[in-house]
Design a protein around this motif. Structure first.
Motif, PDB file in Angstrom:
ATOM      1  N   ALA A 148       0.849  -1.188   0.000  1.00 15.66           N
ATOM      2  CA  ALA A 148       0.000   0.000   0.000  1.00 15.66           C
ATOM      3  C   ALA A 148       0.883   1.236   0.000  1.00 15.66           C
ATOM      4  N   ARG A 149       0.298   2.346  -0.427  1.00 22.53           N
ATOM      5  CA  ARG A 149       0.978   3.634  -0.437  1.00 22.53           C
ATOM      6  C   ARG A 149       0.461   4.466   0.734  1.00 22.53           C
ATOM      7  N   THR A 150       1.345   5.116   1.464  1.00 21.03           N
ATOM      8  CA  THR A 150       0.921   5.889   2.626  1.00 21.03           C
ATOM      9  C   THR A 150       0.048   7.071   2.212  1.00 21.03           C
ATOM     10  N   ASP A 151      -0.964   7.339   3.039  1.00 27.50           N
ATOM     11  CA  ASP A 151      -1.900   8.425   2.751  1.00 27.50           C
ATOM     12  C   ASP A 151      -1.405   9.732   3.364  1.00 27.50           C
ATOM     13  N   ALA A 152      -2.268  10.734   3.426  1.00 25.57           N
ATOM     14  CA  ALA A 152      -1.882  12.053   3.938  1.00 25.57           C
ATOM     15  C   ALA A 152      -1.489  12.000   5.414  1.00 25.57           C
ATOM     16  N   GLN A 153      -1.957  10.975   6.135  1.00 24.55           N
ATOM     17  CA  GLN A 153      -1.579  10.794   7.538  1.00 24.55           C
ATOM     18  C   GLN A 153      -0.374   9.880   7.702  1.00 24.55           C
ATOM     19  N   GLY A 154       0.219   9.466   6.568  1.00 28.04           N
ATOM     20  CA  GLY A 154       1.371   8.579   6.636  1.00 28.04           C
ATOM     21  C   GLY A 154       1.008   7.155   7.001  1.00 28.04           C
ATOM     22  N   ARG A 155      -0.238   6.754   6.745  1.00 26.49           N
ATOM     23  CA  ARG A 155      -0.737   5.465   7.236  1.00 26.49           C
ATOM     24  C   ARG A 155      -1.114   4.540   6.084  1.00 26.49           C
ATOM     25  N   VAL A 156      -0.890   3.247   6.309  1.00 30.95           N
ATOM     26  CA  VAL A 156      -1.398   2.215   5.404  1.00 30.95           C
ATOM     27  C   VAL A 156      -2.102   1.145   6.234  1.00 30.95           C
ATOM     28  N   THR A 157      -3.117   0.531   5.654  1.00 27.65           N
ATOM     29  CA  THR A 157      -3.796  -0.607   6.273  1.00 27.65           C
ATOM     30  C   THR A 157      -3.825  -1.716   5.233  1.00 27.65           C
ATOM     31  N   ILE A 158      -3.200  -2.848   5.580  1.00 34.65           N
ATOM     32  CA  ILE A 158      -3.075  -3.958   4.632  1.00 34.65           C
ATOM     33  C   ILE A 158      -3.759  -5.185   5.234  1.00 34.65           C
ATOM     34  N   PRO A 159      -4.909  -5.605   4.701  1.00 36.41           N
ATOM     35  CA  PRO A 159      -5.616  -6.768   5.235  1.00 36.41           C
ATOM     36  C   PRO A 159      -5.104  -8.070   4.633  1.00 36.41           C
ATOM     37  N   GLY A 160      -5.488  -9.185   5.282  1.00 38.46           N
ATOM     38  CA  GLY A 160      -5.245 -10.506   4.707  1.00 38.46           C
ATOM     39  C   GLY A 160      -3.833 -11.031   4.822  1.00 38.46           C
ATOM     40  N   VAL A 161      -2.998 -10.411   5.652  1.00 42.01           N
ATOM     41  CA  VAL A 161      -1.603 -10.855   5.781  1.00 42.01           C
ATOM     42  C   VAL A 161      -1.549 -12.136   6.621  1.00 42.01           C
ATOM     43  N   PRO A 162      -0.870 -13.182   6.144  1.00 45.77           N
ATOM     44  CA  PRO A 162      -0.763 -14.409   6.939  1.00 45.77           C
ATOM     45  C   PRO A 162      -0.053 -14.141   8.259  1.00 45.77           C
ATOM     46  N   ALA A 163      -0.617 -14.651   9.345  1.00 51.09           N
ATOM     47  CA  ALA A 163       0.022 -14.491  10.658  1.00 51.09           C
ATOM     48  C   ALA A 163       1.356 -15.232  10.665  1.00 51.09           C
ATOM     49  N   GLY A 164       2.310 -14.667  11.389  1.00 53.61           N
ATOM     50  CA  GLY A 164       3.629 -15.293  11.476  1.00 53.61           C
ATOM     51  C   GLY A 164       4.728 -14.314  11.141  1.00 53.61           C
ATOM     52  N   ALA A 165       5.891 -14.851  10.826  1.00 54.90           N
ATOM     53  CA  ALA A 165       7.060 -14.030  10.541  1.00 54.90           C
ATOM     54  C   ALA A 165       6.929 -13.327   9.196  1.00 54.90           C
ATOM     55  N   VAL A 166       7.217 -12.033   9.181  1.00 59.12           N
ATOM     56  CA  VAL A 166       7.180 -11.245   7.955  1.00 59.12           C
ATOM     57  C   VAL A 166       8.368 -10.279   7.955  1.00 59.12           C
ATOM     58  N   THR A 167       8.594  -9.682   6.812  1.00 54.71           N
ATOM     59  CA  THR A 167       9.542  -8.574   6.711  1.00 54.71           C
ATOM     60  C   THR A 167       8.782  -7.367   6.202  1.00 54.71           C
ATOM     61  N   LEU A 168       8.858  -6.278   6.957  1.00 60.96           N
ATOM     62  CA  LEU A 168       8.247  -5.025   6.536  1.00 60.96           C
ATOM     63  C   LEU A 168       9.286  -4.230   5.757  1.00 60.96           C
TER      64      LEU A 168
END
Length: 201
Positions: A148-168
């Protein structure tokens, strides 16, 4: 009767197999701040997960030339996406990129004409115009479906991510690091995950 019972049992087994996967999909919320604490807009957040499926291009995708600028300034597309480059200006444009992820050269074309490019390699593609040096834009080609691309508040919301280890991964041209990317390991619980990332000077 035996066949009906068998099919019913099979349907229940399929539901049982699918339900845990759905139950373990979480929502990731990231807020990005600049060094002075203000929100970072047009930053790109990617969540890499070993359990992630390959993203599917759904399009249409377009990077317009409008008012002597690339619009949007930052466009995110999955690997394999075809992106149109329509010219909405009354002057001609010559769009190009020398980026490793995609090199191309769209020679002069005029108003309401367009060209298209398929982006088949993940990475950052910086855009320019041979006629207008002030024009710049970016196509971010991703191999993960979670972005996702950050909005005017600098925020993103990404649904459906598998629980567990990830890299941001956070990308922005203002980040002073290799590839303009910051990476951070995280563990996403099934209940969801939220954090704030601050760009350092």
């Amino acid at each position: 009767m035996m066949r009906i019972r068998f099919l019913s049992a099979l349907a229940l087994a399929l539901v049982a197999a699918i339900a845990p996967a759905a139950a373990h999909a979480a929502t990731v919320t990231i807020t990005v701040r600049q060094p002075d604490g203000t929100p970072l807009t047009d930053g790109v957040v990617l969540v890499d997960s070993a359990a992630a499926p390959r993203p599917v291009p759904r399009g249409p995708y377009a990077m317009e030339q409008k008012q002597i600028a690339f619009q949007p300034h930052v466009l995110i597309v999955p690997v394999g996406a075809q992106v149109a480059f329509p010219n909405r200006d009354s002057v001609r444009h010559h769009v190009y990129s020398f980026s490793k992820a995609k090199r191309f050269d769209l020679k002069l074309y005029g108003r309401e004409d367009q060209r298209s490019i398929v982006f088949d390699t993940a990475g950052v593609v910086a855009l320019g115009c041979n006629i207008h040096d002030t024009m710049s834009g970016f196509v971010i080609v991703t191999a993960t479906p979670f972005y996702a691309r950050t909005d005017a508040q600098g925020r993103v919301t990404i649904p459906g991510v598998p629980a567990g280890a990830v890299t941001l991964r956070l990308w922005s041209p203002s980040i002073r690091a290799a590839g303009n990317v910051l990476a951070q390991a995280a563990t996403v619980p099934a209940a969801g995950y939220a954090t704030t990332l601050t760009i350092r000077r």
